[in-house]
Design a protein around this motif. Sequence first.
Motif, PDB file in Angstrom:
ATOM      1  N   PHE A  72      58.915  13.861  44.988  1.00 61.69           N
ATOM      2  CA  PHE A  72      59.255  14.092  46.376  1.00 61.69           C
ATOM      3  C   PHE A  72      59.804  15.567  46.741  1.00 61.69           C
ATOM      4  O   PHE A  72      60.188  16.326  45.842  1.00 61.69           O
ATOM      5  N   ALA A  73      59.615  15.867  47.997  1.00 66.02           N
ATOM      6  CA  ALA A  73      59.559  17.373  48.206  1.00 66.02           C
ATOM      7  C   ALA A  73      61.084  17.531  48.581  1.00 66.02           C
ATOM      8  O   ALA A  73      61.505  17.674  49.842  1.00 66.02           O
ATOM      9  N   SER A  74      62.064  17.237  47.623  1.00 64.08           N
ATOM     10  CA  SER A  74      63.441  17.541  47.940  1.00 64.08           C
ATOM     11  C   SER A  74      64.107  18.193  46.603  1.00 64.08           C
ATOM     12  O   SER A  74      63.575  18.330  45.580  1.00 64.08           O
ATOM     13  N   ASP A  77      69.703  18.037  44.512  1.00 63.33           N
ATOM     14  CA  ASP A  77      71.013  17.367  45.046  1.00 63.33           C
ATOM     15  C   ASP A  77      70.722  16.186  45.613  1.00 63.33           C
ATOM     16  O   ASP A  77      71.372  15.178  45.466  1.00 63.33           O
ATOM     17  N   LEU A 109      53.916  12.066  45.342  1.00 66.14           N
ATOM     18  CA  LEU A 109      53.980  11.113  46.507  1.00 66.14           C
ATOM     19  C   LEU A 109      53.714  11.869  47.845  1.00 66.14           C
ATOM     20  O   LEU A 109      52.671  11.852  48.672  1.00 66.14           O
ATOM     21  N   GLU A 113      52.289  20.500  46.824  1.00 62.26           N
ATOM     22  CA  GLU A 113      52.986  21.927  46.823  1.00 62.26           C
ATOM     23  C   GLU A 113      54.512  22.008  46.981  1.00 62.26           C
ATOM     24  O   GLU A 113      55.197  22.639  46.191  1.00 62.26           O
ATOM     25  N   ASN A 231      69.087   3.725  48.631  1.00 64.07           N
ATOM     26  CA  ASN A 231      68.199   4.295  49.305  1.00 64.07           C
ATOM     27  C   ASN A 231      67.061   5.053  48.598  1.00 64.07           C
ATOM     28  O   ASN A 231      66.551   6.058  49.148  1.00 64.07           O
ATOM     29  N   GLY A 232      66.900   4.778  47.266  1.00 60.93           N
ATOM     30  CA  GLY A 232      65.780   5.202  46.436  1.00 60.93           C
ATOM     31  C   GLY A 232      64.316   4.615  47.092  1.00 60.93           C
ATOM     32  O   GLY A 232      64.510   3.495  47.630  1.00 60.93           O
ATOM     33  N   PRO A 233      63.276   5.026  46.731  1.00 62.24           N
ATOM     34  CA  PRO A 233      63.257   6.207  45.765  1.00 62.24           C
ATOM     35  C   PRO A 233      63.547   7.636  46.443  1.00 62.24           C
ATOM     36  O   PRO A 233      63.540   8.701  45.625  1.00 62.24           O
ATOM     37  N   GLY A 234      63.162   7.633  47.698  1.00 61.68           N
ATOM     38  CA  GLY A 234      63.034   8.980  48.392  1.00 61.68           C
ATOM     39  C   GLY A 234      64.517   9.534  48.571  1.00 61.68           C
ATOM     40  O   GLY A 234      64.695  10.693  48.533  1.00 61.68           O
ATOM     41  N   PRO A 236      67.508  10.650  51.448  1.00 63.11           N
ATOM     42  CA  PRO A 236      68.819  10.597  50.626  1.00 63.11           C
ATOM     43  C   PRO A 236      69.547   9.576  50.470  1.00 63.11           C
ATOM     44  O   PRO A 236      69.539   8.550  51.371  1.00 63.11           O
ATOM     45  N   GLY A 237      70.419   9.478  49.454  1.00 65.96           N
ATOM     46  CA  GLY A 237      71.048   8.193  49.448  1.00 65.96           C
ATOM     47  C   GLY A 237      72.463   8.525  48.487  1.00 65.96           C
ATOM     48  O   GLY A 237      72.682   9.829  48.723  1.00 65.96           O
ATOM     49  N   VAL A 239      74.708   9.748  46.070  1.00 63.95           N
ATOM     50  CA  VAL A 239      74.413  10.161  44.593  1.00 63.95           C
ATOM     51  C   VAL A 239      75.707  10.057  43.710  1.00 63.95           C
ATOM     52  O   VAL A 239      76.792  10.763  44.138  1.00 63.95           O
TER      53      VAL A 239
ATOM     54  N   GLU B 441      59.691   5.347  51.311  1.00 66.26           N
ATOM     55  CA  GLU B 441      59.526   6.391  50.663  1.00 66.26           C
ATOM     56  C   GLU B 441      59.326   7.879  51.098  1.00 66.26           C
ATOM     57  O   GLU B 441      59.845   8.687  50.773  1.00 66.26           O
ATOM     58  N   ILE B 519      73.164   5.398  54.706  1.00 67.34           N
ATOM     59  CA  ILE B 519      73.329   4.871  53.610  1.00 67.34           C
ATOM     60  C   ILE B 519      74.087   3.283  53.704  1.00 67.34           C
ATOM     61  O   ILE B 519      75.031   3.002  54.414  1.00 67.34           O
TER      62      ILE B 519
END
Lengths: 300, 537
Positions: A72-74, A77, A109, A113, A231-234, A236-237, A239, B441, B519
């Motif tokens: 993932f491009a994140s 955090d 996914l 880059e 809210n996974g897998p991407g 934001p959820g 944490v 995703e 959320i």
Amino acid sequence: MKRREFLKSSLSLGVALSLGRAEVALSADVPDLVVVKGEPVRATERAIDALGGIGRFVKPGQSVVIKPNMSFASGIDVAANTNPDVVATVVRLCKAAGAKKISVLDHTLAAAESCLELSGIRAACNKVVSNCVHAVGDKRFYSEVKIKGAQSLKTTSVMREVLEADVLIAVPKAKSHGGAGVSCTMKGNLGLIYDRGVFHFSSLHTCVADLYSLLVPAFSVVDATKVMTTNGPGGPGKVIDYGEIVASIDGVAADAYIASSYEWFGRRVKPENVGYLKEAAARGLGRIDIDAMRISRLNV
Amino acid sequence: MMCRISGRRVAQGVSLFLFVSLLVFTSSQLSNDIIDKWASFYMLVDPLRLPIIFIALREISLHIILFIIVALLIIRFGRFFCAKICPMGITIDIIDNFANVDNKSLNTAVKYIALLAIAVCALVAGVNLSFHLMPMSIATRLYALVLYPFTTLIASGGLEVAQNLGLLDYATFGVRRYATVLYIVVLFTALAVLARHYKRFWCRYLCPAGAMFGLFSALGRYRRAVNVVQCIKCGKCERVCPMCAIDKIYSYDHKECIACKDCERSCPVGAISFGWRGKRESGSGTFNTVPITRRRLLGGAFAGIGVGLFSLTELKSLIYLPREHSDVIDAALIRPPGALPEAEFLARCVRCGECMVACPTNGLQPLALQSGTAALFSPVLVPAIGNCSNTCNKCGHVCPTSAIRELSLEEKRHAKIGVARILKERCLAWEEGKSCVVCQEVCPYNAIKLDRVAGAVASVPVIEENRCFGCGACENACPQALAAVIVEPTGAIRISEGSYVEKSLSLGLSLKVNEKTNIIEYQQEDSNGKLPPGFVE
């Protein structure tokens, strides 16, 4: 028999035996699960130490593939990718153990880059071993493999370097997954095959179990420092900072611990609520009976 | 004969190298804001660019200064641009070098008539059709959208060979591909065929920019002169002239002359010279090959009016809309972020393809005829090929005509281009009960949530329209062969001025990249007792 030879022979004979059982060699003095609380780098070192040390898995001159989650491009955090310090620590230990070649690979996914950059994994690992982190997207880097005994995923294209490597190490992220419930060691294997989409046409859970019967890591070090619980897998959820590193020779057991020890969408679940874990246990790919396991809990 | 490479060829080589380098850099990761700014330099100096836009939009801006500078240079030094700098001219010189056997002559009036038709069409109908014959636009499309993809494919093959030899690890080279480029291929094939009997066919008969330069050079007094005493009347100058501008050695049409000085270099006795002449001399030795009759002028004007009216009355033309709501918008019409309102966008866009070569995902593509001939070759996002990256704002930076506004990344992230829709009957989760979460995703705007709904086996994706930018990451990633989630142009923000952030907020949108905004909490004591998405009972 080396992993490479084993795989090659089993492939050429068309009898890809379940590799899993061969690797999950239980030793009396090694616990089924290691859970280390504390600072990620030292916790990772301590966890691998408790499994018997890196030298037990990586011999001098061997080639190693490390599979983190960097899809993932994140950044760190969001907690969608494995903590870069944890991955770099595993790379460092493998290097110290005398590995000939170390590669950190994932079929990302999002745009490759951005994933390598934003996850921080490339920067962290390349400091230890130069140019070892790669996002492998092109089909020519994959080879078609039959999965003996598979119920749904009978053939798939796996990264050639993984098939040829002596040792595979999983360094997954523990996180919520809208399709699979929880994503960890077993689900992480999707990052080693070419056609990720195929999983969604048949039963995702059966396919994850099928793939795990082919690709069993020597051990799994799960990053459960910051866990994306919704809210996974991407994401934001939401944490939650559990601050744990979970390691096991049995990736199924590690995943079962992750599923049952943390909250998902604000509630608790049992390992059996994760479809692929239930199938894995039924097929004897690993254990999910958390209560019966010998768990070593450590602090650093 | 002449084995030495002339200064003109050196200038052409440097110019082509610069032209191609700018395009390649723009498309690469090495690019930065400064390169993007200069990427369309050649487009900026095309004399056809600004006047037609200004006529079509009935406006004028300070940018006209650049046009005036180019005009002054041509007035002072003749059409040196055509001979030394123009990448279209260079390309045609290369083709001529291989294909030409003799040099016949036709009526050069055509290009002046074409220029008139384009101007009249812009004036009467507000429609800018200069892209059909704009040399920089066509050259950019040839190199960026046809030849560059060739090289990416070849480079990719070379890389594969290297990797089979154990080199270069996992390096990959993205192969580019583009729609509608057959037009460019056919055009250049035709020019190559014509090159057999006509040198610089394009420049002599078709190029409206060349026509404009011809008119400029007529305003000045930069002239060719033959020293009658020295001249041996060998006729070599007449034969080498690529433009067929010399007649009977001494006289020439200075409007057609591109000041390439091939005649001066080829003269065995050095009788030919170029320079700024006095008022009296400037008329001598020149003649007019362009019989622009009133009949021809009227023909050009009527052609312009006709084409303009045709463009406005086509069913799918979005330039002139008598009704409040058009019901003929094509689903493919997903414009790049920051694209001006459609009529103004089309009046400005010169179809150069700079935005398409800059687009890192290859998603920006030339439109075919889905939205009428007036929208031909204009850029649209095709998410199936590539989505609109949320970390990129290059298309607006490279656009030479501000048809796509130059936006900061923050502004661009609010310049909504459409909205995603789930086609439930195609969706693996909705229709087939499979655990597919791919669209959720990949959504960078957090606009897709997975929900448990009555009657559905698996958790299913649901779009929250007010969070959706329309980037198409979902459509691009959908594992179905025909995507079950598609972007449509509905709800795109098309404003010619003002802030997209403010506009999107005023519309009640919530466009945020990677922020915790939706959320969903599932509690243990949930009265339904249902498990979170993905888990099984």
